[in-house]
Design a protein around this motif. Structure first.
Motif, PDB file in Angstrom:
ATOM      1  N   ARG A 192       0.832  -1.201   0.000  1.00 41.07           N
ATOM      2  CA  ARG A 192       0.000   0.000   0.000  1.00 41.07           C
ATOM      3  C   ARG A 192       0.872   1.258   0.000  1.00 41.07           C
ATOM      4  O   ARG A 192       0.477   2.288   0.495  1.00 41.07           O
ATOM      5  CB  ARG A 192      -0.892  -0.018   1.240  1.00 41.07           C
ATOM      6  CG  ARG A 192      -1.876  -1.156   1.227  1.00 41.07           C
ATOM      7  CD  ARG A 192      -3.001  -0.860   0.287  1.00 41.07           C
ATOM      8  NE  ARG A 192      -4.052  -1.825   0.444  1.00 41.07           N
ATOM      9  CZ  ARG A 192      -5.130  -1.830  -0.289  1.00 41.07           C
ATOM     10  NH1 ARG A 192      -5.304  -0.961  -1.239  1.00 41.07           N
ATOM     11  NH2 ARG A 192      -6.057  -2.729  -0.073  1.00 41.07           N
ATOM     12  N   LEU A 213       2.303   4.169  -2.057  1.00 47.88           N
ATOM     13  CA  LEU A 213       1.904   4.721  -3.334  1.00 47.88           C
ATOM     14  C   LEU A 213       2.629   5.994  -3.768  1.00 47.88           C
ATOM     15  O   LEU A 213       3.183   6.668  -2.973  1.00 47.88           O
ATOM     16  CB  LEU A 213       0.432   5.061  -3.272  1.00 47.88           C
ATOM     17  CG  LEU A 213      -0.463   3.939  -2.876  1.00 47.88           C
ATOM     18  CD1 LEU A 213       0.121   2.815  -2.219  1.00 47.88           C
ATOM     19  CD2 LEU A 213      -1.755   4.380  -2.440  1.00 47.88           C
ATOM     20  N   GLN A 262     -10.585   3.204  -8.377  1.00 48.21           N
ATOM     21  CA  GLN A 262      -9.456   4.122  -8.479  1.00 48.21           C
ATOM     22  C   GLN A 262      -9.912   5.543  -8.170  1.00 48.21           C
ATOM     23  O   GLN A 262      -9.232   6.298  -7.476  1.00 48.21           O
ATOM     24  CB  GLN A 262      -8.892   4.045  -9.898  1.00 48.21           C
ATOM     25  CG  GLN A 262      -7.641   4.841 -10.112  1.00 48.21           C
ATOM     26  CD  GLN A 262      -7.126   4.659 -11.513  1.00 48.21           C
ATOM     27  OE1 GLN A 262      -7.512   3.739 -12.219  1.00 48.21           O
ATOM     28  NE2 GLN A 262      -6.259   5.542 -11.933  1.00 48.21           N
ATOM     29  N   SER A 284      -5.814   7.780  -1.051  1.00 52.94           N
ATOM     30  CA  SER A 284      -5.545   6.564  -0.279  1.00 52.94           C
ATOM     31  C   SER A 284      -6.377   5.406  -0.820  1.00 52.94           C
ATOM     32  O   SER A 284      -7.536   5.589  -1.203  1.00 52.94           O
ATOM     33  CB  SER A 284      -5.894   6.786   1.197  1.00 52.94           C
ATOM     34  OG  SER A 284      -5.830   5.560   1.909  1.00 52.94           O
ATOM     35  N   PRO A 285      -5.803   4.201  -0.850  1.00 58.01           N
ATOM     36  CA  PRO A 285      -6.556   3.039  -1.300  1.00 58.01           C
ATOM     37  C   PRO A 285      -7.412   2.438  -0.187  1.00 58.01           C
ATOM     38  O   PRO A 285      -8.188   1.520  -0.424  1.00 58.01           O
ATOM     39  CB  PRO A 285      -5.450   2.064  -1.716  1.00 58.01           C
ATOM     40  CG  PRO A 285      -4.358   2.363  -0.743  1.00 58.01           C
ATOM     41  CD  PRO A 285      -4.406   3.867  -0.547  1.00 58.01           C
ATOM     42  N   ASP A 314      -7.445  -3.311  -5.460  1.00 59.10           N
ATOM     43  CA  ASP A 314      -6.627  -4.492  -5.748  1.00 59.10           C
ATOM     44  C   ASP A 314      -7.464  -5.737  -6.049  1.00 59.10           C
ATOM     45  O   ASP A 314      -6.925  -6.816  -6.258  1.00 59.10           O
ATOM     46  CB  ASP A 314      -5.607  -4.762  -4.635  1.00 59.10           C
ATOM     47  CG  ASP A 314      -6.244  -5.018  -3.279  1.00 59.10           C
ATOM     48  OD1 ASP A 314      -7.491  -5.028  -3.199  1.00 59.10           O
ATOM     49  OD2 ASP A 314      -5.506  -5.201  -2.305  1.00 59.10           O
ATOM     50  N   SER A 316       0.694  -1.234  -9.079  1.00 56.63           N
ATOM     51  CA  SER A 316       1.883  -0.553  -8.567  1.00 56.63           C
ATOM     52  C   SER A 316       1.901   0.910  -8.998  1.00 56.63           C
ATOM     53  O   SER A 316       2.256   1.803  -8.226  1.00 56.63           O
ATOM     54  CB  SER A 316       3.156  -1.245  -9.062  1.00 56.63           C
ATOM     55  OG  SER A 316       3.255  -2.548  -8.526  1.00 56.63           O
ATOM     56  N   GLU A 350      -0.641   2.851  -7.025  1.00 54.71           N
ATOM     57  CA  GLU A 350      -0.160   3.023  -5.652  1.00 54.71           C
ATOM     58  C   GLU A 350       0.907   4.112  -5.576  1.00 54.71           C
ATOM     59  O   GLU A 350       0.936   4.900  -4.628  1.00 54.71           O
ATOM     60  CB  GLU A 350       0.369   1.689  -5.116  1.00 54.71           C
ATOM     61  CG  GLU A 350      -0.747   0.678  -4.874  1.00 54.71           C
ATOM     62  CD  GLU A 350      -0.245  -0.649  -4.329  1.00 54.71           C
ATOM     63  OE1 GLU A 350       0.936  -0.981  -4.566  1.00 54.71           O
ATOM     64  OE2 GLU A 350      -1.032  -1.347  -3.670  1.00 54.71           O
TER      65      GLU A 350
END
Length: 199
Positions: free
Chosen positions: A11, A13, A79, A87-88, A94, A103, A106
């Motif tokens: 995580r 990024l 996304q 922030s994911p 994923d 990648s 991130e």
């Protein structure tokens, strides 16, 4: 599952290469204004139905193409959620993107967080499956998308609006590689924008 199929779950990024979405970020040099977050569609990208554009009713691969476009569109939705908050966390990004694509997203997010930027607008999409190889060891599809940045907006967390660079094309082609890893599970493994191709 082969080593190539192991899904990276890091995580950490960054966002300097618009690798997935915005060519404007490729520079990442010069003033801090060059570090603009790429974006996905503001609400939801056209869900799989726009798949119909790439698969006619007589197309024997129509169902597979629709699934591929559904995964591609779902990736954009997740996304966009991530880019709105840099922030994911709380997204399922994923679940739809991995390897180089994940990648890159991130890295984008890490840079956005570092520079206190976020996406507040969106982008338009016109995706279609342009190639499909179901006989390969890892079945693969290529999706080409016309990215429309006319409604793209980004800002710093302070509220300062970040304009697009003057050289940024508002409509350009991006290509994604989507692979089937399990019987019915497709993943976006690579995403590349091409600012030299307008649409």
């Amino acid at each position: 599952m082969t080593a190539r199929q192991v899904r990276p779950r890091t995580r950490a990024l960054a966002l300097c290469g618009a690798v997935g979405l915005l060519l404007a970020l490729t520079g990442c040099g010069g003033s801090s204004d060059d570090t603009k977050p790429p974006t996905a569609s503001s609400t939801a990208p056209p869900a799989a139905p726009s798949a119909s554009a790439s698969a006619s009713p007589a197309d024997p691969d129509a169902v597979v193409k629709a699934v591929v476009l559904e995964v591609y569109s779902a990736m954009w939705v997740e996304q966009m959620k991530a880019y709105r908050v840099a922030s994911p966390d709380g997204t399922k990004l994923d679940d739809f993107a991995t390897l180089d694509a994940l990648s890159a997203f991130e890295r984008d997010l890490a840079t956005m967080k570092k520079n206190n930027t976020r996406v507040t607008g969106g982008v338009g999409h016109e995706p279609e499956v342009t190639a499909l190889d179901l006989e390969a060891k890892i079945p693969t599809a290529t999706v080409e998308d016309c990215i429309d940045l006319s409604k793209w907006k980004a800002e710093r967390t302070s509220g300062e609006v970040i304009p697009l660079p003057t050289a940024q094309p508002l409509r350009y082609v991006a290509a994604a590689t989507v692979e089937r890893w399990d019987e019915d599970r497709w993943m976006v493994t690579e995403y590349k924008p091409d600012g030299s191709r307008s649409c």
